[in-house]
Design a protein around this motif. Structure first.
Motif, mmCIF file in Angstrom:
data_model
loop_
_atom_site.group_PDB
_atom_site.id
_atom_site.type_symbol
_atom_site.label_atom_id
_atom_site.label_comp_id
_atom_site.label_asym_id
_atom_site.label_seq_id
_atom_site.Cartn_x
_atom_site.Cartn_y
_atom_site.Cartn_z
ATOM 1 N N TYR A 327 0.833 -1.209 0.000
ATOM 2 C CA TYR A 327 0.000 0.000 0.000
ATOM 3 C C TYR A 327 0.870 1.262 0.000
ATOM 4 O O TYR A 327 0.591 2.240 -0.691
ATOM 5 C CB TYR A 327 -0.937 -0.003 1.214
ATOM 6 N N MET A 328 1.923 1.199 0.809
ATOM 7 C CA MET A 328 2.789 2.371 0.952
ATOM 8 C C MET A 328 3.753 2.529 -0.222
ATOM 9 O O MET A 328 4.458 3.546 -0.323
ATOM 10 C CB MET A 328 3.582 2.277 2.263
ATOM 11 N N GLY A 329 3.820 1.532 -1.082
ATOM 12 C CA GLY A 329 4.722 1.605 -2.232
ATOM 13 C C GLY A 329 6.183 1.620 -1.809
ATOM 14 O O GLY A 329 6.990 2.366 -2.357
ATOM 15 N N LEU A 330 6.509 0.795 -0.800
ATOM 16 C CA LEU A 330 7.880 0.776 -0.265
ATOM 17 C C LEU A 330 8.483 -0.617 -0.353
ATOM 18 O O LEU A 330 7.765 -1.619 -0.297
ATOM 19 C CB LEU A 330 7.877 1.226 1.201
ATOM 20 N N LYS A 331 9.814 -0.664 -0.453
ATOM 21 C CA LYS A 331 10.519 -1.950 -0.492
ATOM 22 C C LYS A 331 11.389 -2.112 0.748
ATOM 23 O O LYS A 331 12.023 -1.140 1.184
ATOM 24 C CB LYS A 331 11.433 -1.992 -1.721
ATOM 25 N N PRO A 332 11.427 -3.362 1.294
ATOM 26 C CA PRO A 332 12.288 -3.604 2.458
ATOM 27 C C PRO A 332 13.725 -3.183 2.156
ATOM 28 O O PRO A 332 14.183 -3.342 1.022
ATOM 29 C CB PRO A 332 12.211 -5.122 2.660
ATOM 30 N N GLY A 333 14.384 -2.664 3.166
ATOM 31 C CA GLY A 333 15.795 -2.300 3.009
ATOM 32 C C GLY A 333 16.012 -0.869 2.536
ATOM 33 O O GLY A 333 17.125 -0.357 2.587
ATOM 34 N N THR A 334 14.951 -0.183 2.097
ATOM 35 C CA THR A 334 15.104 1.213 1.649
ATOM 36 C C THR A 334 15.408 2.105 2.860
ATOM 37 O O THR A 334 14.663 2.091 3.839
ATOM 38 C CB THR A 334 13.792 1.717 0.993
ATOM 39 N N PRO A 335 16.501 2.869 2.792
ATOM 40 C CA PRO A 335 16.757 3.798 3.906
ATOM 41 C C PRO A 335 15.594 4.796 4.023
ATOM 42 O O PRO A 335 15.118 5.299 2.997
ATOM 43 C CB PRO A 335 18.041 4.509 3.495
ATOM 44 N N ILE A 336 15.182 5.074 5.248
ATOM 45 C CA ILE A 336 14.063 6.008 5.464
ATOM 46 C C ILE A 336 14.386 7.368 4.834
ATOM 47 O O ILE A 336 13.512 8.020 4.260
ATOM 48 C CB ILE A 336 13.760 6.150 6.981
ATOM 49 N N THR A 337 15.650 7.765 4.910
ATOM 50 C CA THR A 337 16.033 9.079 4.375
ATOM 51 C C THR A 337 16.012 9.118 2.835
ATOM 52 O O THR A 337 16.175 10.180 2.247
ATOM 53 C CB THR A 337 17.431 9.496 4.891
ATOM 54 N N ASP A 338 15.804 7.963 2.201
ATOM 55 C CA ASP A 338 15.664 7.955 0.730
ATOM 56 C C ASP A 338 14.211 8.116 0.290
ATOM 57 O O ASP A 338 13.928 8.187 -0.907
ATOM 58 C CB ASP A 338 16.177 6.625 0.143
ATOM 59 N N ILE A 339 13.287 8.123 1.257
ATOM 60 C CA ILE A 339 11.865 8.205 0.891
ATOM 61 C C ILE A 339 11.502 9.644 0.527
ATOM 62 O O ILE A 339 11.646 10.559 1.339
ATOM 63 C CB ILE A 339 10.968 7.681 2.048
ATOM 64 N N LYS A 340 11.035 9.806 -0.708
ATOM 65 C CA LYS A 340 10.675 11.142 -1.214
ATOM 66 C C LYS A 340 9.209 11.453 -0.896
ATOM 67 O O LYS A 340 8.363 10.577 -0.954
ATOM 68 C CB LYS A 340 10.831 11.170 -2.732
ATOM 69 N N LEU A 341 8.944 12.720 -0.639
ATOM 70 C CA LEU A 341 7.582 13.145 -0.287
ATOM 71 C C LEU A 341 6.949 13.984 -1.393
ATOM 72 O O LEU A 341 7.650 14.678 -2.126
ATOM 73 C CB LEU A 341 7.616 13.998 0.991
ATOM 74 N N ASP A 342 5.614 13.900 -1.472
ATOM 75 C CA ASP A 342 4.855 14.786 -2.368
ATOM 76 C C ASP A 342 4.193 15.906 -1.575
ATOM 77 O O ASP A 342 4.011 17.004 -2.080
ATOM 78 C CB ASP A 342 3.746 13.999 -3.086
ATOM 79 N N ARG A 343 3.772 15.565 -0.354
ATOM 80 C CA ARG A 343 3.008 16.527 0.443
ATOM 81 C C ARG A 343 3.551 16.548 1.871
ATOM 82 O O ARG A 343 4.086 15.550 2.355
ATOM 83 C CB ARG A 343 1.524 16.103 0.520
ATOM 84 N N VAL A 344 3.338 17.671 2.544
ATOM 85 C CA VAL A 344 3.679 17.760 3.968
ATOM 86 C C VAL A 344 2.536 18.476 4.678
ATOM 87 O O VAL A 344 2.042 19.507 4.208
ATOM 88 C CB VAL A 344 5.023 18.490 4.190
ATOM 89 N N PHE A 345 2.110 17.884 5.782
ATOM 90 C CA PHE A 345 1.008 18.464 6.567
ATOM 91 C C PHE A 345 1.460 18.691 8.013
ATOM 92 O O PHE A 345 1.811 17.750 8.718
ATOM 93 C CB PHE A 345 -0.195 17.521 6.539
ATOM 94 N N VAL A 346 1.462 19.950 8.410
ATOM 95 C CA VAL A 346 1.760 20.282 9.812
ATOM 96 C C VAL A 346 0.458 20.783 10.426
ATOM 97 O O VAL A 346 -0.085 21.800 9.992
ATOM 98 C CB VAL A 346 2.858 21.361 9.929
ATOM 99 N N GLY A 347 -0.057 20.052 11.393
ATOM 100 C CA GLY A 347 -1.318 20.431 12.025
ATOM 101 C C GLY A 347 -1.879 19.282 12.826
ATOM 102 O O GLY A 347 -1.135 18.399 13.247
ATOM 103 N N SER A 348 -3.193 19.302 13.075
ATOM 104 C CA SER A 348 -3.961 18.272 13.809
ATOM 105 C C SER A 348 -3.945 18.471 15.321
ATOM 106 O O SER A 348 -3.162 19.268 15.845
ATOM 107 C CB SER A 348 -3.506 16.850 13.485
ATOM 108 N N CYS A 349 -4.798 17.706 16.015
ATOM 109 C CA CYS A 349 -4.849 17.816 17.477
ATOM 110 C C CYS A 349 -3.634 17.162 18.122
ATOM 111 O O CYS A 349 -3.427 17.295 19.324
ATOM 112 C CB CYS A 349 -6.154 17.238 18.025
#
Ligand SMILES: CC(C)[C@H](C(=O)O)[C@@H](O)C(=O)O
Ligand code: SF4
Length: 468
Positions: A327-349
């Protein structure tokens, strides 16, 4: 000598109306927060039975989930949401309940508004038809979410039928390293105990690291208690709590304040009180955390890699974690810092309070959001927004390419126009990452405000501890 009691035991005892033969109990409810999503049928029920609200003055309503975060003088783009909002306005008027409408400067996410107004106070029982009511536990209040039929019950009687939960202690010792926040504490706790770890329990958070948190940080921790399966989260009130509460519009004043304070000072777990379950963490060892899957227990250090589900012994769990990666479109072993983002949301309770916005703004330092990222900051309330603007944070965000919005739940959940498009990947400061949470086929990574902001600028996750 009286039996040593936990903080939960004390608040429970002080609100117990009666014990029923079936093992349940009737509890008195001090405060009831109401929002547009879970209240319409409850008010309808009152009408049908010709009942009134028992204590309108102990009830406060605010609109948050369905409000657009863009210009509200324009018609609501979603007719269903508009109906929901109009219903709350009418219901609160008919039943004599105070209501913060979309144009009220006090409007915001219900769990941010309650504490801000001093409606949330230590030692109280607080309910709302919303699971993240656990947030208010940061004040040493017994606060939990209830269903719509219970909303009706509380409106009509100011009481609630409950089964007493077990006591659980989560102690976080030591001091947090630089760059590691309340959000990382609670994500680490959920990673440790799992989403069912708190089932049947009320969790009391204690220890040096919890004590050292501001009220905002404590609210972040208690907010996500529900993601750990617990009924509620609690932190014993202290001088920080009292200082936060004092002078708020609905807080007691004068002699009433002194009396309240005397009582609040008795709200701690007695020496030798029994906990049914105890979990201990060392704050000094905690890294900034990123969620990689579709459950808040799917967490890892920002320095880590996407885990391999094949390492999981249990077959059902293994299959579910593979599904999450798919679902997340991720492969085991991928460094977290290699994950690219499309959106960023700062907010919520979880992270939409002033301290969160300050932490996010502090990361920017004249840099801009990466060109392939679309980022937004949504203050948790009108008061948070006004405070941030007074401090010039809005200008910092806007100059960096963030959108600066009106208060509400926004992209925390897809119940208003702020949504991810299918396949979009988002670094989010909210609390839930299940499939479709932020929009159909949207992909959510839960992080702290500073981590989200740094990711917006870099375009991928970065370790905030190495951020200059
Ligand atoms: C819509 C509401 C009932 C829901 C909740 O109970 O928590 C929402 O606030 C959420 O965060 O999923
Ligand atoms: S901000 Fe998110 S978690 Fe909080 S009440 Fe709104 S939808 Fe629920």
């Amino acid at each position: 000598m009286t039996k040593a009691r936990t903080l939960y035991d004390k608040i429970w005892d002080d609100h117990l109306v009666q014990n029923n033969e079936d093992g349940t109990s009737l509890l008195y409810i001090d405060r009831h927060l109401v929002h547009e999503v879970t209240s319409p049928q409850a008010f309808e029920g009152l009408r049908m039975n010709n009942r009134k609200v028992r204590h309108p003055e102990r009830t406060l309503a605010v609109v948050d989930h369905n409000v657009p975060t863009t210009d509200r003088s324009l018609p609501n783009p979603d007719p269903e949401s508009a109906i929901q909002i109009a219903a709350l306005a009418e219901n609160t008027k008919d039943f004599g309940i105070e209501y913060y409408d979309p144009f009220d400067h006090r409007q915001g996410i219900v769990h941010i508004v309650g504490p801000e107004q001093g409606f949330t106070l230590p030692g109280m029982t607080i309910v709302c038809g919303d699971s993240h009511t656990s947030t208010h536990g940061a004040f040493g209040a017994l606060a939990h979410g209830i269903g719509t039929s219970e909303v009706e019950h509380v409106l009509a009687t100011q009481t609630l039928i409950q089964q007493k939960a077990k006591n659980m202690l989560v102690r976080v010792d030591g001091q947090l390293p630089e760059g590691v926040t309340a959000k990382d504490i609670i994500l680490a706790i959920i990673g440790e105990i799992g989403t069912a770890g708190g089932n049947g329990h009320v969790i009391e958070f204690a220890g040096e690291a919890i004590r050292s948190l501001s009220m905002e940080g404590r609210m972040t921790v208690c907010n996500m208690t529900i993601e750990g399966g617990a009924r509620a989260g609690l932190i014993a009130p202290d001088e920080k709590t009292f200082a936060y509460v004092q002078g708020r519009p609905r807080a007691p004043q004068g002699k009433a304040w002194d009396m309240a304070l005397d009582y609040w000072k008795t709200l701690y777990t007695d020496e030798g009180a029994h906990y049914d379950k105890v979990v201990i963490l060392d704050a000094a060892k905690l890294p900034p955390i990123v969620s990689w899957g579709s459950s808040p227990e799917d967490v890892i250090s920002v320095q880590g890699v996407v885990p391999n589900p094949d390492d999981i012994a249990d077959e059902t769990k293994r299959a579910s974690k593979w599904r999450a990666l798919d679902y997340m479109g991720l492969k085991p072993g991928t460094p977290i810092t290699d994950i690219k983002l499309d959106r960023v949301f700062v907010g919520s309770c979880t992270n939409g309070r002033i301290e969160d916005l300050r932490a996010a703004a502090a990361v920017i330092k004249d840099r801009r959001v990466a060109s392939h990222v679309s980022a937004m900051v949504v203050p948790g309330s009108g008061l948070v927004k006004a405070q941030a603007e007074e401090e010039g944070l809005d200008v910092i965000f806007k100059n960096a390419g963030f959108e600066w919005r009106e208060p509400g739940c926004s992209m925390c959940l897809a119940m208003n126009p702020d949504k991810l498009a299918p396949g979009e990947r988002c670094a989010s400061t909210s609390n839930r990452n299940f499939e479709g949470r932020q929009g159909f086929k949207g992909r959510t990574h839960l992080v702290s405000p500073a981590m989200a902001t740094a990711a917006a600028i870099a375009g991928h996750f970065v370790d905030i501890r190495e951020w200059q």
